[in-house]
Design a protein around this motif. Structure first.
Motif, PDB file in Angstrom:
ATOM      1  N   GLY A 140       3.519  -6.990 -11.093  1.00  0.00           N
ATOM      2  CA  GLY A 140       2.184  -7.575 -10.901  1.00  0.00           C
ATOM      3  C   GLY A 140       1.163  -6.601 -10.355  1.00  0.00           C
ATOM      4  O   GLY A 140       0.097  -7.009  -9.892  1.00  0.00           O
ATOM      5  N   ASN A 141       1.474  -5.319 -10.354  1.00  0.00           N
ATOM      6  CA  ASN A 141       0.544  -4.311  -9.822  1.00  0.00           C
ATOM      7  C   ASN A 141      -0.282  -3.744 -10.982  1.00  0.00           C
ATOM      8  O   ASN A 141      -0.021  -2.670 -11.514  1.00  0.00           O
ATOM      9  N   ASP A 142      -1.287  -4.519 -11.385  1.00  0.00           N
ATOM     10  CA  ASP A 142      -2.098  -4.101 -12.552  1.00  0.00           C
ATOM     11  C   ASP A 142      -2.929  -2.856 -12.261  1.00  0.00           C
ATOM     12  O   ASP A 142      -3.167  -2.033 -13.155  1.00  0.00           O
ATOM     13  N   ALA A 143      -3.401  -2.684 -11.048  1.00  0.00           N
ATOM     14  CA  ALA A 143      -4.216  -1.503 -10.718  1.00  0.00           C
ATOM     15  C   ALA A 143      -3.426  -0.226 -10.951  1.00  0.00           C
ATOM     16  O   ALA A 143      -3.910   0.746 -11.538  1.00  0.00           O
ATOM     17  N   LYS A 144      -2.157  -0.255 -10.466  1.00  0.00           N
ATOM     18  CA  LYS A 144      -1.309   0.932 -10.657  1.00  0.00           C
ATOM     19  C   LYS A 144      -1.009   1.130 -12.131  1.00  0.00           C
ATOM     20  O   LYS A 144      -1.021   2.274 -12.629  1.00  0.00           O
ATOM     21  N   ALA A 145      -0.779   0.017 -12.832  1.00  0.00           N
ATOM     22  CA  ALA A 145      -0.498   0.121 -14.273  1.00  0.00           C
ATOM     23  C   ALA A 145      -1.695   0.745 -15.015  1.00  0.00           C
ATOM     24  O   ALA A 145      -1.533   1.585 -15.905  1.00  0.00           O
ATOM     25  N   ASP A 146      -2.919   0.321 -14.638  1.00  0.00           N
ATOM     26  CA  ASP A 146      -4.119   0.876 -15.291  1.00  0.00           C
ATOM     27  C   ASP A 146      -4.263   2.372 -15.014  1.00  0.00           C
ATOM     28  O   ASP A 146      -4.614   3.162 -15.896  1.00  0.00           O
ATOM     29  N   LYS A 147      -4.000   2.768 -13.764  1.00  0.00           N
ATOM     30  CA  LYS A 147      -4.109   4.171 -13.406  1.00  0.00           C
ATOM     31  C   LYS A 147      -3.108   4.997 -14.193  1.00  0.00           C
ATOM     32  O   LYS A 147      -3.426   6.073 -14.724  1.00  0.00           O
ATOM     33  N   LEU A 148      -1.832   4.473 -14.288  1.00  0.00           N
ATOM     34  CA  LEU A 148      -0.813   5.194 -15.063  1.00  0.00           C
ATOM     35  C   LEU A 148      -1.170   5.222 -16.550  1.00  0.00           C
ATOM     36  O   LEU A 148      -0.868   6.178 -17.278  1.00  0.00           O
ATOM     37  N   GLY A 149      -1.874   4.168 -17.018  1.00  0.00           N
ATOM     38  CA  GLY A 149      -2.292   4.129 -18.430  1.00  0.00           C
ATOM     39  C   GLY A 149      -3.280   5.247 -18.752  1.00  0.00           C
ATOM     40  O   GLY A 149      -3.225   5.874 -19.813  1.00  0.00           O
ATOM     41  N   ARG A 150      -4.222   5.513 -17.816  1.00  0.00           N
ATOM     42  CA  ARG A 150      -5.178   6.601 -18.043  1.00  0.00           C
ATOM     43  C   ARG A 150      -4.467   7.942 -18.065  1.00  0.00           C
ATOM     44  O   ARG A 150      -4.804   8.837 -18.858  1.00  0.00           O
ATOM     45  N   GLU A 151      -3.492   8.103 -17.190  1.00  0.00           N
ATOM     46  CA  GLU A 151      -2.719   9.347 -17.181  1.00  0.00           C
ATOM     47  C   GLU A 151      -1.931   9.490 -18.483  1.00  0.00           C
ATOM     48  O   GLU A 151      -1.801  10.578 -19.041  1.00  0.00           O
ATOM     49  N   LEU A 152      -1.431   8.334 -18.972  1.00  0.00           N
ATOM     50  CA  LEU A 152      -0.673   8.351 -20.229  1.00  0.00           C
ATOM     51  C   LEU A 152      -1.546   8.826 -21.392  1.00  0.00           C
ATOM     52  O   LEU A 152      -1.084   9.571 -22.272  1.00  0.00           O
ATOM     53  N   GLU A 153      -2.786   8.389 -21.400  1.00  0.00           N
ATOM     54  CA  GLU A 153      -3.691   8.810 -22.497  1.00  0.00           C
ATOM     55  C   GLU A 153      -3.814  10.329 -22.554  1.00  0.00           C
ATOM     56  O   GLU A 153      -3.779  10.938 -23.614  1.00  0.00           O
ATOM     57  N   GLY A 154      -3.967  10.971 -21.381  1.00  0.00           N
ATOM     58  CA  GLY A 154      -4.087  12.425 -21.347  1.00  0.00           C
ATOM     59  C   GLY A 154      -2.830  13.112 -21.819  1.00  0.00           C
ATOM     60  O   GLY A 154      -2.870  14.079 -22.597  1.00  0.00           O
ATOM     61  N   ARG A 155      -1.662  12.623 -21.321  1.00  0.00           N
ATOM     62  CA  ARG A 155      -0.399  13.243 -21.718  1.00  0.00           C
ATOM     63  C   ARG A 155      -0.135  13.046 -23.214  1.00  0.00           C
ATOM     64  O   ARG A 155       0.381  13.926 -23.901  1.00  0.00           O
TER      65      ARG A 155
END
Length: 410
Positions: free
Chosen positions: A378-393
């Motif tokens: 349920g930690n959507d904020a962390k999921a969103d942050k990791l999603g942005r990092e995923l886009e770069g990688r």
């Protein structure tokens, strides 16, 4: 008896004209009818009308002198006073009186105009004298001399003043011209020695120029001629009787050299134009090797073209950048194909690319797992942050995979 408003003929043939002072005898007519008599003297009146009209027009529109105008008026007045015409003689006298008034007015006008012209001429001559006295101290010998001559011409075109005033101004004017002439004569006398030295220098320059006229050492000789020309200009002018002859010899020697050089260069230019045609054919042959499909064959074919290219001589300078640029473009394209092939077949580079791709793939997979875990918790904020990092990688991974494809795939 016959009559009209201005005259009549009595039974004896005597012709009368009516005036303000009463009837006046015009003359006697015995040769015809009274009507013919009146018509004859009326024509004489009409002639006087025409003559007075002509005189009025001359006084009004021409430069008829007052003296000549007065004489003409007196002559016409005499004819009117002799009453040898039938018509309104009083009207003619009034017109002649008006002419006298007009001529007097013209006389006074011309007198005033003459006075104005005289005053203007005095001012103009005083201005000329002042300018001449200023020019007398000038060292601009040619310009000042020409201006003084122009002032003389202007002076001659001006009206004369009274003798005393005109003589005084002319004396000052003439004195200024004489002072300038003496200074200019002294100045040019001092130039004689300089001109003689210039003649000697130019004699030496001519001798060297003539000695170089047969040279075929084109570059250095042309440079030396430029130096000789600079020395010629620096030497100054020789005496007039020598300057033209020396210049003709100096210029003639240069013309012989440069004409010979031009002929040689013309032959060279023709050869270079032919070389350009041959190189253009080779460039077309080289450009057909692109795009490169068989690197080994393209490399061999280009070597053949390049060997023939090098065997051809120079082309015109202005065409050189374009033709060589086209050839270099083909060479660069083949070199780039070689580099691409080398990178594709280089084991070390392939291994490095594969290793980098593997690391990036592991990182992407790990981020996917971390995002799923964060969503589950349920930690959507962390999921969103990791999603942005995923886009770069993921972008780096896509780029690495594309580079790996250049080595023939994974």
């Amino acid at each position: 008896m016959s009559s009209d408003p201005w005259g009549r003929v009595d039974e004896t043939g005597t012709v009368y004209v009516r005036t303000a002072d009463g009837e006046q005898v015009v003359g006697s007519w015995q040769a015809g009818t009274p009507e013919e008599a009146l018509a004859y003297f009326e024509r004489k009146y009409e002639g006087l009308v025409v003559e007075i009209g002509l005189l009025e027009r001359r006084v009004r529109t021409t430069d008829l002198s007052a003296k000549d105008a007065t004489a003409a008026i007196d002559h016409l007045r005499q004819q009117v006073d002799e009453h040898h015409a039938v018509g309104d003689l009083d009207a003619l006298r009034k017109r002649l009186d008006q002419l006298v008034t007009d001529v007097d007015a013209r006389r006074e006008e011309r007198k005033a105009q003459k006075a104005r012209q005289s005053d203007e001429a005095r001012q103009a001559k005083e201005k000329l004298v002042t300018e001449a006295e200023e020019l007398a101290a000038s060292e601009q010998w040619r310009a000042a001399g020409e201006r003084l001559r122009a002032l003389v011409d202007t002076w001659k075109g001006l009206p004369r003043l009274d003798r005393k005033a005109d003589d005084e101004l002319w004396h000052r004017f003439s004195h200024a011209r004489s002072a300038f002439s003496k200074r200019r004569k002294a100045h040019f006398a001092s130039l004689d020695a300089q001109r003689e030295e210039a003649r000697k220098v130019k004699e030496r320059l001519v001798s060297e120029a003539e000695a170089l006229s047969g040279s075929t050492d084109w570059g250095p000789t042309a440079a030396r001629y430029r130096e000789l020309m600079a020395d010629w200009k620096a030497a100054g002018r020789a005496q007039r009787e020598h300057e033209d002859d020396l210049w003709n010899r100096f210029r003639g020697a240069q013309d012989i050299f440069f004409q010979a050089r031009s002929e040689v260069f013309a032959e060279r230019d023709a050869e270079q134009r032919e070389n350009l045609t041959r190189k253009e054919e080779l460039v077309v042959e080289a450009e057909k090797l692109l795009p490169v499909s068989d690197l080994k064959a393209a490399r061999a074919a280009f070597r053949s073209v390049n060997e023939r290219w090098e065997a051809i001589g120079h082309v015109p300078r202005d065409a050189r950048p374009k033709i060589e640029g086209r050839m270099h473009a083909v060479e660069r394209a083949i070199q780039e194909s070689e580099e691409t092939e080398w990178r594709r077949t280089n084991p070390e580079a392939r291994a490095r690319a594969a290793g980098l791709t593997g690391q990036l793939q592991d990182a992407v997979d790990k981020l996917h797992q971390q995002i799923d875990a964060a969503r589950t918790a349920g930690n959507d904020a962390k999921a969103d942050k990791l999603g942005r990092e995923l886009e770069g990688r993921q972008a780096l991974l896509d780029q690495a995979l594309k580079g790996l494809e250049e080595f023939g795939g994974k």
